[in-house]
Motif scaffolding. Structure first.
Motif, PDB file in Angstrom:
ATOM      1  N   GLY A   1       0.821  -1.211   0.000  1.00 15.07           N
ATOM      2  CA  GLY A   1       0.000   0.000   0.000  1.00 15.07           C
ATOM      3  C   GLY A   1       0.855   1.261   0.000  1.00 15.07           C
ATOM      4  O   GLY A   1       1.989   1.273   0.507  1.00 15.07           O
TER       5      GLY A   1
ATOM      6  N   GLY B   1       2.000   2.416   4.320  1.00 17.85           N
ATOM      7  CA  GLY B   1       1.126   1.468   3.637  1.00 17.85           C
ATOM      8  C   GLY B   1       1.326   0.052   4.158  1.00 17.85           C
ATOM      9  O   GLY B   1       2.388  -0.294   4.695  1.00 17.85           O
TER      10      GLY B   1
ATOM     11  N   ARG C   1      -3.671   1.434   1.719  1.00 17.01           N
ATOM     12  CA  ARG C   1      -2.960   2.697   1.881  1.00 17.01           C
ATOM     13  C   ARG C   1      -2.885   3.089   3.350  1.00 17.01           C
ATOM     14  O   ARG C   1      -3.798   2.783   4.140  1.00 17.01           O
ATOM     15  CB  ARG C   1      -3.701   3.781   1.080  1.00 17.01           C
ATOM     16  CG  ARG C   1      -2.993   5.116   1.053  1.00 17.01           C
ATOM     17  CD  ARG C   1      -3.837   6.141   0.342  1.00 17.01           C
ATOM     18  NE  ARG C   1      -3.174   7.429   0.273  1.00 17.01           N
ATOM     19  CZ  ARG C   1      -3.761   8.558  -0.069  1.00 17.01           C
ATOM     20  NH1 ARG C   1      -5.062   8.547  -0.366  1.00 17.01           N
ATOM     21  NH2 ARG C   1      -3.090   9.692  -0.114  1.00 17.01           N
TER      22      ARG C   1
ATOM     23  N   GLY D   1       5.099  -2.019   2.027  1.00 15.87           N
ATOM     24  CA  GLY D   1       4.278  -0.808   2.016  1.00 15.87           C
ATOM     25  C   GLY D   1       5.146   0.436   1.947  1.00 15.87           C
ATOM     26  O   GLY D   1       6.274   0.471   2.460  1.00 15.87           O
TER      27      GLY D   1
END
Length: 350
Positions: free
Chosen positions: A17, A39, A72, A123
């Motif tokens: 993310g 993320g 996210r 992330g």
């Protein structure tokens, strides 16, 4: 049920993310600073070995397996959720290769054994991670990284302690049906067996041993001739080979040499595997004749082992054959135990 022992699939791990750009905005906190979270990690793709599957048939219809993307990052320094992992069930005995590099990734033998075949992407960092004394209000974040994408080649190698080998129509299927509850197709023409058959044979102690009836090999099998080439790999798993010879054939000695040459040509130590030689269909000949005695003697010299006379149809000599099989397996188990003990004693104590 179709027997599929090779398949190619694509695995796509989830993307990580993105990090978030956010700032803390609260009453009485005029300079809250950056608060964008990281993320979440993308979901990986894993393989797990299960006992209930026997072939790779499922991969004929489903060829792409994806992990879930990570979420996210959020405000208030909240990290995004991690993407769900994808788990692919495969039969015990599955060997996993990278199809592009031919690299061996893993060999899933035991039930529950797991292998990660594609790592999820990391992330991205939120803007809170870029806070410094000289940059008190970073207005940027990092995107998440892509997950691994791989083309995989799966090969299934049957797990059996004893492999029954021989030329087509040597009586392998009849033998495994006589020894176990397996009911393979049996007929009086070559290549009756088109797929390996497994049968569990009970020991006198009560536990079972898996026997595999390997489809008939012919000259040139290691190079792709006949049906045996696709199934030679299944012999690799066996600890003991039971070589079956049809005594009614025109030249049993030549038949024995043909199979042994194919094992040598294929390599991977098959020619050095423990071997029991059994002459089948003795109910159709005069075992007391001088010609048969000479033939049996010649086979014994070549195999450097006793030759057992059996008839799978009439169940003649099967008890003696099984005693020989159990004896060989017990010897191998004892030898392996001694080797493990020696290895343990050789490890220096800390």
């Amino acid at each position: 049920m179709q027997f599929i022992d090779q398949a190619e699939i694509q695995v796509v791990a989830g993307k990580g993310g993105d990090g978030m750009v956010a700032f803390r905005r609260e009453k009485y906190v005029p300079a809250g600073g950056p608060s964008g979270g990281n993320g979440g990690k993308g979901g990986s793709v894993n393989m797990v070995a299960v006992e209930r599957l026997q072939t790779l048939l499922d991969f004929r219809y489903a060829r792409i397996f994806k992990g879930e993307d990570g979420k996210r990052g959020g405000p208030k320094n909240m990290t995004g959720a991690q993407g769900s992992e994808r788990t692919i069930e495969v039969p015990c005995g599955t060997v996993v290769y990278d199809a592009e590099t031919n690299e061996l990734l893993g060999d899933l033998i035991k039930p529950g054994q797991t292998l990660c075949v594609a790592q999820g992407g990391k992330g991205g960092l939120g803007n809170k991670c870029f806070l410094t004394n000289s940059n008190r209000a970073p207005d940027y974040a990092m995107p998440g990284k892509d997950g691994e994408v791989r083309m995989l080649r799966l090969e299934l190698k049957l797990l059996a302690e004893v492999g029954i080998i021989g030329l087509p129509n040597a009586g392998k299927s009849t033998l495994i049906s006589a020894l176990s509850a397996a009911r393979p197709k049996i007929a009086d023409y070559p290549f009756t067996t088109l797929v390996p058959n497994l049968g569990v044979v009970r020991k006198p102690t009560g536990d079972g041993t898996v026997f595999a009836d390997i489809p008939g090999l012919i000259e040139g099998a290691h190079a792709g001739a006949g049906l045996g080439h696709d199934f030679l790999r299944h012999i690799e798993r066996t600890r003991l080979l039971l070589h079956l010879i049809d005594i009614t054939d025109e030249d049993p000695v030549a038949n024995y040499l043909t199979i042994q040459e194919e094992l040598k040509a294929y390599g991977r130590g098959l020619a050095d595997r423990q071997l029991i030689l059994a002459v089948n269909k003795v109910d159709a000949i005069d075992t007391e004749s001088e010609e048969i005695h000479s033939l049996i003697s010649r086979l014994g010299e070549l195999a450097k082992a006793p030759v057992l006379l059996i008839s799978a149809v009439s169940r003649v000599g099967l008890e003696e054959l099984m005693q020989e099989v159990w004896g060989k397996l017990d010897e191998m188990n004892e030898k392996e135990r001694e080797e493990r003990q020696s290895a343990e004693l050789a490890i220096p104590l800390k």
